[in-house]
Structures are given as C-alpha cells and as structure tokens.
Design an enzyme around this catalytic site. Sequence first.
Site, PDB file in Angstrom:
ATOM      1  CD  GLU A 215      -2.098   1.194   3.130  1.00  0.00           C
ATOM      2  OE1 GLU A 215      -2.134   2.370   3.504  1.00  0.00           O
ATOM      3  OE2 GLU A 215      -2.435   0.172   3.582  1.00  0.00           O
TER       4      GLU A 215
ATOM      5  CB  THR B  18      -3.428   8.282   3.789  1.00  0.00           C
ATOM      6  OG1 THR B  18      -2.497   7.265   4.531  1.00  0.00           O
ATOM      7  CG2 THR B  18      -3.991   9.450   4.924  1.00  0.00           C
TER       8      THR B  18
ATOM      9  CE  LYS C 263      -5.172   2.032   8.604  1.00  0.00           C
ATOM     10  NZ  LYS C 263      -4.804   3.067   7.549  1.00  0.00           N
TER      11      LYS C 263
END
Length: 198
Positions: free
Chosen positions: A41, A71, A131
């Site tokens: 990621e 993000t 998450k």
Amino acid sequence: MPDFATILGDRPLVAILRGLAVDTAVDLAEAVWDTGLGVVEVPVQSPEAFGVLTAVARAGSARGEPVGAGTVLTVEHVRLAVEAGAAFTVAPGLDLDVLAASVAADAPHLPGVATATEVHRALRAGCHWLKVFPAGSLGPSWIREMRGPFPDLDLVATGGITAANAAEFRAAGARALGVGGSLTRPGGLAAMVAALTG
C-alpha cells in the site's frame, strides 16, 4: 469486483510504503512480494505520493501483484488513486462517500475503525474486512473482544505494529497486519518475516 479475501488470500502482511522515494519504494515492494507474505500500500498524502503509487503499481502489474492506495480521505483521492493504478483503497477512518466511490471504481475499500459503532456501520455498509486503527493504542485485546459480538469480521491491525508485537496481534485474531515504519528501517522486513513465520 475482487474483495480483500482475493487480494490478500492467506498473506498476513500489508506493507505500508509511506514517504519513500520512487526507487526505494519499488525496491521495498519487490522485496515484500519476494517473501510471498504480503501486499503493498502506498499512502497518498501528497502530490508526489501519487507518482510513487504509479511506479509501484506498474511494478506490481508486471508481477500480477495488486497495489493499494492508503490514507484515502476524499472522493478525489479515490479518483486519482485509481488513475494511478491502485487496485484497492485504505483509509484511517470510515467515510461512506469514500467507500461508495471506491466501490463504484471497482476498487475494494478497507476503512479504519476504532469503536463498536464504527464496526457496526461498516458492516451495514457491506464491509467485512476492516482496518483496526490505531491498533497499537487499542491493543490486541480490542480485537479479541470485538470478535465476540462481530464474529465474522476480518481485521487488519494497523498502527504501531512491530516484529515484537506481531504474533500477539495475530493470536488475538487479526487476519493481517498493516506495517509501515518498522518495515522501512534496516532489517525491518527480515524481522517482520521472522515474526510472521516463526
């Protein structure tokens, strides 16, 4: 649209390549893929980060490896990330507009949660992979306890994960671990591989 079960499979690591130069990010991504233990990621917190994401996604495509954007805070981030080659998106929190934009773009979304209310809302919105953030502050017990009322969750513990606590989070029920800073230090990837396979 693929889901995280397809993207991750049995791999226990999401390597977060934050703030790295292009060459460094690509080299570390290749090293992660070589272990067979993880996906990559690239957080997109700056315009430069989208260039890094593009390069890493291109390297991943050549190997059949999906690369995600992290993000992801806005619908515009989703658009730019998918244009850069992201196969999935990750966020620190739960934003239903970002989720909807990702789904519309055929990019699975991994929202961050830290409360039972957020877990419940994410499940109602169709997200079963979540998450846990910030996992280091919440602790392994949060994962263990949350799986009581929500037994079908697939959780990726992220934030404050190191080789020293990886096994504890896995034992608590985390399907995978999102690891950033500790991977980019010298010997960090080798230490994490040892913690995940030892």
